[in-house]
Design a protein around this motif. Structure first.
Motif, PDB file in Angstrom:
ATOM      1  N   ILE A  84       0.848  -1.183   0.000  1.00  0.00           N
ATOM      2  CA  ILE A  84       0.000   0.000   0.000  1.00  0.00           C
ATOM      3  C   ILE A  84       0.886   1.237   0.000  1.00  0.00           C
ATOM      4  CG2 ILE A  84      -2.043  -1.010   1.090  1.00  0.00           C
ATOM      5  CD1 ILE A  84      -1.050  -0.006   3.762  1.00  0.00           C
ATOM      6  N   ASP A  85       0.365   2.302  -0.583  1.00  0.00           N
ATOM      7  CA  ASP A  85       1.077   3.570  -0.567  1.00  0.00           C
ATOM      8  C   ASP A  85       1.004   4.187   0.826  1.00  0.00           C
ATOM      9  OD1 ASP A  85       1.698   3.474  -3.290  1.00  0.00           O
ATOM     10  OD2 ASP A  85      -0.221   4.383  -3.845  1.00  0.00           O
ATOM     11  N   THR A  86       2.053   4.855   1.209  1.00  0.00           N
ATOM     12  CA  THR A  86       2.038   5.622   2.457  1.00  0.00           C
ATOM     13  C   THR A  86       1.675   7.067   2.143  1.00  0.00           C
ATOM     14  OG1 THR A  86       4.352   6.331   2.350  1.00  0.00           O
ATOM     15  CG2 THR A  86       3.916   4.138   3.283  1.00  0.00           C
ATOM     16  N   ASN A  87       1.642   7.908   3.154  1.00  0.00           N
ATOM     17  CA  ASN A  87       1.346   9.327   2.925  1.00  0.00           C
ATOM     18  C   ASN A  87       2.576  10.113   2.493  1.00  0.00           C
ATOM     19  OD1 ASN A  87       2.696   9.455   5.374  1.00  0.00           O
ATOM     20  ND2 ASN A  87       1.159  10.722   6.405  1.00  0.00           N
ATOM     21  N   ASP A  95       0.586  -4.369   3.166  1.00  0.00           N
ATOM     22  CA  ASP A  95      -0.796  -3.936   3.424  1.00  0.00           C
ATOM     23  C   ASP A  95      -1.353  -4.237   4.817  1.00  0.00           C
ATOM     24  OD1 ASP A  95      -1.112  -6.673   2.976  1.00  0.00           O
ATOM     25  OD2 ASP A  95      -2.194  -6.425   1.090  1.00  0.00           O
ATOM     26  N   PRO A  96      -0.734  -5.107   5.650  1.00  0.00           N
ATOM     27  CA  PRO A  96      -1.244  -5.210   7.030  1.00  0.00           C
ATOM     28  C   PRO A  96      -0.854  -4.029   7.923  1.00  0.00           C
ATOM     29  CG  PRO A  96      -0.182  -7.262   6.358  1.00  0.00           C
ATOM     30  CD  PRO A  96       0.211  -6.211   5.366  1.00  0.00           C
ATOM     31  N   LEU A  97      -0.264  -2.958   7.344  1.00  0.00           N
ATOM     32  CA  LEU A  97       0.195  -1.813   8.138  1.00  0.00           C
ATOM     33  C   LEU A  97      -0.492  -0.516   7.696  1.00  0.00           C
ATOM     34  CD1 LEU A  97       3.989  -2.736   8.027  1.00  0.00           C
ATOM     35  CD2 LEU A  97       2.511  -2.882  10.052  1.00  0.00           C
ATOM     36  N   PRO A  98      -1.808  -0.485   7.640  1.00  0.00           N
ATOM     37  CA  PRO A  98      -2.496   0.698   7.098  1.00  0.00           C
ATOM     38  C   PRO A  98      -2.349   1.949   7.945  1.00  0.00           C
ATOM     39  CG  PRO A  98      -4.091  -0.831   8.066  1.00  0.00           C
ATOM     40  CD  PRO A  98      -2.769  -1.542   8.027  1.00  0.00           C
ATOM     41  N   ARG A  99      -2.308   1.817   9.276  1.00  0.00           N
ATOM     42  CA  ARG A  99      -2.192   3.006  10.130  1.00  0.00           C
ATOM     43  C   ARG A  99      -0.800   3.618  10.026  1.00  0.00           C
ATOM     44  NH1 ARG A  99      -5.326   1.602  15.852  1.00  0.00           N
ATOM     45  NH2 ARG A  99      -7.197   0.681  14.902  1.00  0.00           N
ATOM     46  N   LEU A 100       0.214   2.789  10.081  1.00  0.00           N
ATOM     47  CA  LEU A 100       1.564   3.321   9.955  1.00  0.00           C
ATOM     48  C   LEU A 100       1.792   3.919   8.569  1.00  0.00           C
ATOM     49  CD1 LEU A 100       3.686   0.715  11.934  1.00  0.00           C
ATOM     50  CD2 LEU A 100       3.473   3.161  12.417  1.00  0.00           C
ATOM     51  N   ALA A 101       1.112   3.379   7.552  1.00  0.00           N
ATOM     52  CA  ALA A 101       1.233   3.964   6.222  1.00  0.00           C
ATOM     53  C   ALA A 101       0.769   5.416   6.210  1.00  0.00           C
ATOM     54  CB  ALA A 101       0.415   3.148   5.216  1.00  0.00           C
ATOM     55  N   ARG A 315      -1.901 -11.237  14.120  1.00  0.00           N
ATOM     56  CA  ARG A 315      -1.517 -10.794  15.455  1.00  0.00           C
ATOM     57  C   ARG A 315      -0.388  -9.768  15.464  1.00  0.00           C
ATOM     58  NH1 ARG A 315       2.123 -12.751  19.360  1.00  0.00           N
ATOM     59  NH2 ARG A 315       2.722 -14.462  17.959  1.00  0.00           N
ATOM     60  N   LEU A 316       0.751 -10.125  14.905  1.00  0.00           N
ATOM     61  CA  LEU A 316       1.949  -9.315  15.131  1.00  0.00           C
ATOM     62  C   LEU A 316       1.901  -7.949  14.454  1.00  0.00           C
ATOM     63  CD1 LEU A 316       4.579 -12.182  14.791  1.00  0.00           C
ATOM     64  CD2 LEU A 316       3.855 -11.061  16.904  1.00  0.00           C
ATOM     65  N   LEU A 317       1.621  -7.908  13.153  1.00  0.00           N
ATOM     66  CA  LEU A 317       1.636  -6.626  12.458  1.00  0.00           C
ATOM     67  C   LEU A 317       0.501  -5.697  12.886  1.00  0.00           C
ATOM     68  CD1 LEU A 317       2.802  -7.582   8.840  1.00  0.00           C
ATOM     69  CD2 LEU A 317       4.134  -6.547  10.696  1.00  0.00           C
ATOM     70  N   PRO A 318      -0.732  -6.188  13.104  1.00  0.00           N
ATOM     71  CA  PRO A 318      -1.766  -5.278  13.616  1.00  0.00           C
ATOM     72  C   PRO A 318      -1.411  -4.668  14.974  1.00  0.00           C
ATOM     73  CG  PRO A 318      -2.787  -7.226  12.671  1.00  0.00           C
ATOM     74  CD  PRO A 318      -1.304  -7.499  12.704  1.00  0.00           C
ATOM     75  N   ALA A 323       0.062   0.160  17.847  1.00  0.00           N
ATOM     76  CA  ALA A 323       0.902   0.637  18.953  1.00  0.00           C
ATOM     77  C   ALA A 323       1.834   1.761  18.511  1.00  0.00           C
ATOM     78  CB  ALA A 323       1.714  -0.522  19.532  1.00  0.00           C
ATOM     79  N   LEU A 324       2.572   1.546  17.430  1.00  0.00           N
ATOM     80  CA  LEU A 324       3.552   2.543  17.002  1.00  0.00           C
ATOM     81  C   LEU A 324       2.878   3.770  16.402  1.00  0.00           C
ATOM     82  CD1 LEU A 324       6.437   3.439  16.684  1.00  0.00           C
ATOM     83  CD2 LEU A 324       6.603   2.061  14.594  1.00  0.00           C
TER      84      LEU A 324
END
Length: 439
Positions: A84-87, A95-101, A315-318, A323-324
């Motif tokens: 996924i693209d980040t900002n 793609d399991p990292l949508p918030r950090l993106a 579990r791990l990536l979400p 958290a971060l």
């Protein structure tokens, strides 16, 4: 001095890791702060007043399945995740990292890290000190160096460890030759648990304040006699000062407030995630805000030899994502990000090729690190690995360079030198260079 067992965990080596609290004799319920605080009076506070939160992902996060995706690689390399693209234009993550993106502008990715190591235990020591393993000396962890160089602030311990997911077989996370007084103040509990308490700042059941003060008086009598009997050295003569500090931490309102995570707005707690890593990061922010200088938040389970993708996805990536991202947003909202370095590290990377158990094994020549705050340049992806994620091909950096970057951000000169008990001078960083793309 006793040892209190504070938890255990296992990695693929089959080794049980027992993190222990080294405690002194402050009271019958065992508070180690006198030993922890002793010898702090001479610690200065040179340089910038920047604090640090270290997220330690114990076991080895897959770089390809997180922050260094290879969408054009063959299926056995790229794995099951999309990108996924980040900002930040031009930077993609899995793609399991949508918030950090959506928070990429607040942190940078080091994609060209070469850990030069593929072994648990050795990794914990190497990555947390910036010194390769040496069987003749245990080097101090970053937090211990900060504790020695900058001392305590607001009567709070300078170095705190949350959770017990650190392999200490080779000195991971400890003070090493600096001495036990610079070891972390370890909180082994799960901050997301409704029953979470901090034993050293909360009087245990059956011990009321009056009873505690009586114990203090008895202890003072015993310690005075012991000091007179054993030695008249200045260290023992000054012991009362450190016992007083320890007593103040137990009773000080700011300490109780800092450790009481239940005071937080439930919406903030939800943003971090109601799990151990999320609430550990939230507690870390509270501790930094209250005066702690260095907090290590530990998270285990990243040793994904089997079921790598389901473990990461479910579990791990979400957990890491909430958290971060929650921590970065919270620090930014409170105006604390510039004065708080946030560093995310793991043992090493994982094999580019997926194994027959749908897992990835240890990989010693490629990994990732995330850096934010503390004056670090953000919104950058530094370097790259080759098409298969095997090794850096552009701007290679090493663990020593991460250490140099950390110390530079914290305002501690790289030529700071400490003396081992046998008289050897050892520089805190003698082979690293700050990462020029980030400083």
């Amino acid at each position: 001095m006793f040892l209190l067992k504070s938890g255990s965990n296992r990695d693929c080596d089959g080794v049980t890791r027992r993190d222990v609290l080294r405690v002194g004799s402050l009271s019958a319920f065992g508070l180690g702060l006198p030993e922890f605080l002793r010898a702090r009076a001479m610690a200065g506070s040179p340089g910038k007043d920047v604090s640090c939160i270290l997220l330690w992902l114990q076991g080895g996060i897959s770089h390809i399945d997180s922050f260094d995706p290879k969408p054009e690689a063959p299926a056995e390399i790229r794995g099951e995740f999309g990108v996924i693209d980040t900002n930040v234009a031009g930077i993609q993550v899995c793609d399991p990292l949508p918030r950090l993106a959506q928070h990429q502008d607040k942190f940078s990715i080091l994609r060209s890290l070469n850990p030069r190591n593929g072994s648990h235990g050795v990794a914990d020591a190497y990555m947390m000190t910036g010194h390769p393993f040496n069987q003749s000396v245990t080097f101090p962890a970053f937090g211990a160096v900060v504790a020695k160089e900058k001392g305590d602030r607001n009567s709070m311990p300078p170095y705190v460890q949350l959770g017990v997911s650190i392999d200490q077989r080779f000195g991971g996370g400890v003070a090493g030759f600096l001495g036990d007084q610079y070891n972390p103040f370890v909180l082994p509990g799960d901050a997301s648990s409704p029953s979470f308490t901090v034993r050293d700042v909360t009087l245990p059941g059956g011990v009321n304040p009056e009873r505690f003060q009586r114990r203090m008086k008895v202890l003072e009598t015993v310690d005075t006699w012991q000091a007179q009997f054993e030695s008249s050295s200045s260290a023992l003569e000054a012991a009362d000062t450190f016992y007083e500090k320890a007593y103040n931490l137990v009773t000080a309102p700011q300490a109780k407030k800092a450790f009481d995570i239940g005071r937080e707005d439930p919406r903030i707690r939800d943003r971090y995630g109601r799990h151990s890593l999320g609430q550990g990061c939230l507690l870390a922010r509270r501790l930094i805000e209250s005066g702690v200088r260095f907090v290590t938040v530990t998270d285990g389970g990243w040793d994904t030899h089997q079921n790598n993708f389901s473990s990461l996805r479910d579990r791990l990536l979400p957990r890491l994502d909430s958290a971060l991202s929650g921590l970065l947003q919270d620090l930014s909202d409170r105006g604390m990000l510039e004065s708080t370095l946030v560093l995310t590290l793991s043992d090493f990377g994982r094999t580019p090729k997926v194994n027959p158990s749908a897992g990835r094994d240890h990989w010693s020549t490629a990994g990732i690190a995330l850096l934010a705050g503390g004056g670090i340049r953000t919104g950058v992806a530094v370097g790259r690995t080759n098409a298969l994620g095997e090794q850096p091909t552009e701007a290679p950096y090493y663990t020593e360079d991460l250490a140099a970057t950390l110390y530079r951000s914290l305002g501690i000169p790289l030529d700071t030198t400490h003396i081992t008990p046998d008289g050897r001078p050892i520089q805190i960083n003698y082979d690293g260079r700050p990462i020029r793309e980030l400083v």
